[in-house]
Design a protein around this motif. Structure first.
Motif, mmCIF file in Angstrom:
data_model
loop_
_atom_site.group_PDB
_atom_site.id
_atom_site.type_symbol
_atom_site.label_atom_id
_atom_site.label_comp_id
_atom_site.label_asym_id
_atom_site.label_seq_id
_atom_site.Cartn_x
_atom_site.Cartn_y
_atom_site.Cartn_z
ATOM 1 N N LEU A 1 24.965 28.752 27.478
ATOM 2 C CA LEU A 1 25.601 27.501 26.949
ATOM 3 C C LEU A 1 24.977 26.136 27.093
ATOM 4 N N LYS A 2 24.150 25.815 28.030
ATOM 5 C CA LYS A 2 23.636 24.674 28.166
ATOM 6 C C LYS A 2 22.478 24.461 27.053
ATOM 7 N N ASN B 1 25.811 20.430 23.950
ATOM 8 C CA ASN B 1 25.792 19.312 25.030
ATOM 9 C C ASN B 1 27.130 19.203 25.668
ATOM 10 N N PRO B 2 27.337 18.900 26.929
ATOM 11 C CA PRO B 2 28.522 18.593 27.336
ATOM 12 C C PRO B 2 29.386 17.297 26.586
ATOM 13 N N GLY C 1 31.991 15.059 30.811
ATOM 14 C CA GLY C 1 30.852 15.922 31.163
ATOM 15 C C GLY C 1 31.147 17.306 31.078
ATOM 16 N N GLU C 2 32.156 17.896 30.498
ATOM 17 C CA GLU C 2 32.528 19.177 30.751
ATOM 18 C C GLU C 2 32.092 19.805 29.381
ATOM 19 N N ASP D 1 38.787 14.383 17.844
ATOM 20 C CA ASP D 1 37.722 13.317 18.458
ATOM 21 C C ASP D 1 36.456 13.915 18.845
ATOM 22 N N THR D 2 35.211 13.235 18.388
ATOM 23 C CA THR D 2 33.898 13.715 18.867
ATOM 24 C C THR D 2 33.757 13.509 20.396
ATOM 25 N N GLU D 3 34.262 12.712 20.991
ATOM 26 C CA GLU D 3 33.895 12.469 22.402
ATOM 27 C C GLU D 3 34.467 13.460 23.329
#
Length: 465
Positions: free
Chosen positions: A275-276, A280-281, A286-287, A300-302
């Motif tokens: 997954l990493k 990207n988180p 950061g999840e 929302d892309t964020e």
């Protein structure tokens, strides 16, 4: 040497290869101006287009659209296959019909063998996407602008023969301008057999007897034996031969794709180390957060995990036929009783397939043993086909059309969604131009397959469930 060859071929033969949509760019040079191995190399330059396509990712629900949510809603629109015939397939056909090829570029038999293998691979991909397609009457140039459509069953049967011929005619001696295997004909023979193996497994529901026969023949002839044998297209840190996704994300600054909840749910719940690499988180907390496929409002892309840096790196490779696929196929074949070993063999190959996938993707394998022991991952004879199919689908990330084909055949993973009530399509619709320019053959093919009315939901020949 491989990098040098790629740069030479890219500079001389490619016109803007950073766009690998279905209407791929066509080489403006006349085929007669290039040698046999140069034409083969030019055909190789189109290989990433079999994988590097947002449409393919939507068909397999790997990625969700963060803007302009359209294609992920599965509109009843057509897709062109013309670029494949006019580009790589025509180059390969020119080689196969050449009156004379230069032995200075390697044994002529090997040049022809590679052309046959590549042509078979392209045709296999096309027929799995559209169903019946022009084949025996195609690629005739001025001699026939309106080719008949061959049945997918005939195409599969013929491709088995062509791949057998290709592997059998290989002799000692490398060929020039090979940007895939650097002329190593042993690897080309393994690839020919592996393509046959994967094609044979596609027949598991429609003709299991033939599938078993061809599968075992291919395995006995010799298939990919490690990730070093994979069919990989290696991009360069060069604008003339860069990764499609780099052009989209880094150059054009399009953050249009997030990891789908469909994929995230299968990976995050078991702390899958791939997954990493895949993602990207998110930039909010950061999840690793998946976006529901087909979501039209909360995009929302964020908030969602976007494509991983490794996936859209300029020189990111495109993995097309892989050792992990061979192992997953052998695991399934053992479970089906096609090869010996029953669950013991199935479990062994399943475990090795996941390990090979981790290695291919460059994942951290320090916790692999614990990962493999988790419920749902640890081999379970009662759920073996589902586990094998699901892990194969996870492995095929960014090779959307292949993941989609395996989903259509097996029905796994089991968490695909239907945005707006639209289920995952069963095929792609022929380009409308065929209705006007090749009317008789188009109508005959549509009548034969779909009773006269085609859509995204007509089944291709092997998709009987």
């Amino acid at each position: 040497m491989k990098k040098l060859n790629i740069m030479i071929v890219s500079a001389l033969l490619l016109a803007g290869c950073n766009n690998f949509d279905d209407d791929i760019n066509i080489n403006p040079n006349k085929p007669g101006q290039a040698s046999g191995t140069q034409l083969i190399a030019n055909a190789m330059l189109s290989l990433p287009g079999l994988s590097s396509s947002p449409q393919g990712e939507f068909m397999s629900q790997y990625l969700s659209e963060t803007q302009y949510v359209n294609a992920s809603l599965y509109p009843q629109s057509s897709t062109s296959f013309y670029g494949w015939y006019q580009g790589p397939l025509m180059n390969l056909e020119t080689v196969l019909n050449a009156e004379q090829l230069s032995s200075l570029e390697g044994p002529v038999a090997n040049q022809l063998a590679v052309a046959k293998i590549l042509k078979s691979y392209y045709i296999w991909n096309l027929t799995d996407r559209w169903g019946d397609i022009p084949y025996t009457e195609a690629l005739k140039g001025l001699a026939n602008f309106t080719p008949a459509y061959d049945t997918q069953e005939f195409i599969y049967t013929d491709l088995f023969k062509v791949l057998d011929e290709a592997a059998a005619q290989i002799v000692a001696g490398n060929i020039s301008n090979d940007i895939i295997y650097e002329g190593d004909m042993v690897k080309w023979a393994k690839l020919a057999n592996t393509i046959q193996m994967l094609m044979a497994l596609r027949l598991s529901e429609v003709n299991p007897a033939l599938g078993r026969e061809k599968f075992t023949e291919a395995m006995q002839a010799g298939v990919l034996e490690s990730n070093d044998d994979n069919l990989v297209f290696r991009h360069l840190e060069d604008a003339n031969n860069q990764n499609y996704w780099y052009g989209q994300v880094n150059v054009q600054e399009r953050e249009w794709w997030a990891i789908s909840s469909t994929l995230m749910d299968k990976m995050k719940s078991v702390s899958d180390p791939r997954l990493k690499i895949y993602a990207n988180p998110n930039r909010t907390d950061g999840e690793y957060t998946g976006l529901v496929f087909g979501e039209t409002e909360d995009i929302d892309t964020e908030k969602y995990a976007l494509l991983g840096d490794a996936i859209h790196a300029q020189d990111a490779p495109v993995q097309l036929v892989t050792y992990a696929q061979v192992l997953f196929a052998q695991a399934e074949a053992a479970k089906l009783g096609w090869i010996a070993g029953d669950d013991t063999s199935a479990e062994e190959h399943y475990n090795l397939a996941i390990e090979a996938s981790m290695e291919q993707w460059g994942a951290d394998t320090s916790g692999l043993e614990e990962f493999m022991m988790q419920p749902g991952i640890a081999y379970n004879p009662a759920a073996a086909i589902e586990q094998i199919a699901t892990q194969r689908w996870v492995h095929l990330f960014m090779h959307g059309y292949e993941g989609w084909a395996e989903y259509r055949r097996t029905g796994y993973p089991d968490n695909m969604v239907a945005p707006g009530g639209a289920e995952v399509p069963n095929r792609q619709i022929y380009i409308e131009t065929e209705q006007f320019n090749n009317t008789e053959n188009y109508n005959e093919a549509v009548q034969r397959q779909f009773g006269g009315s085609e859509s995204l939901y007509g089944n291709v020949w092997w998709d009987v469930n």
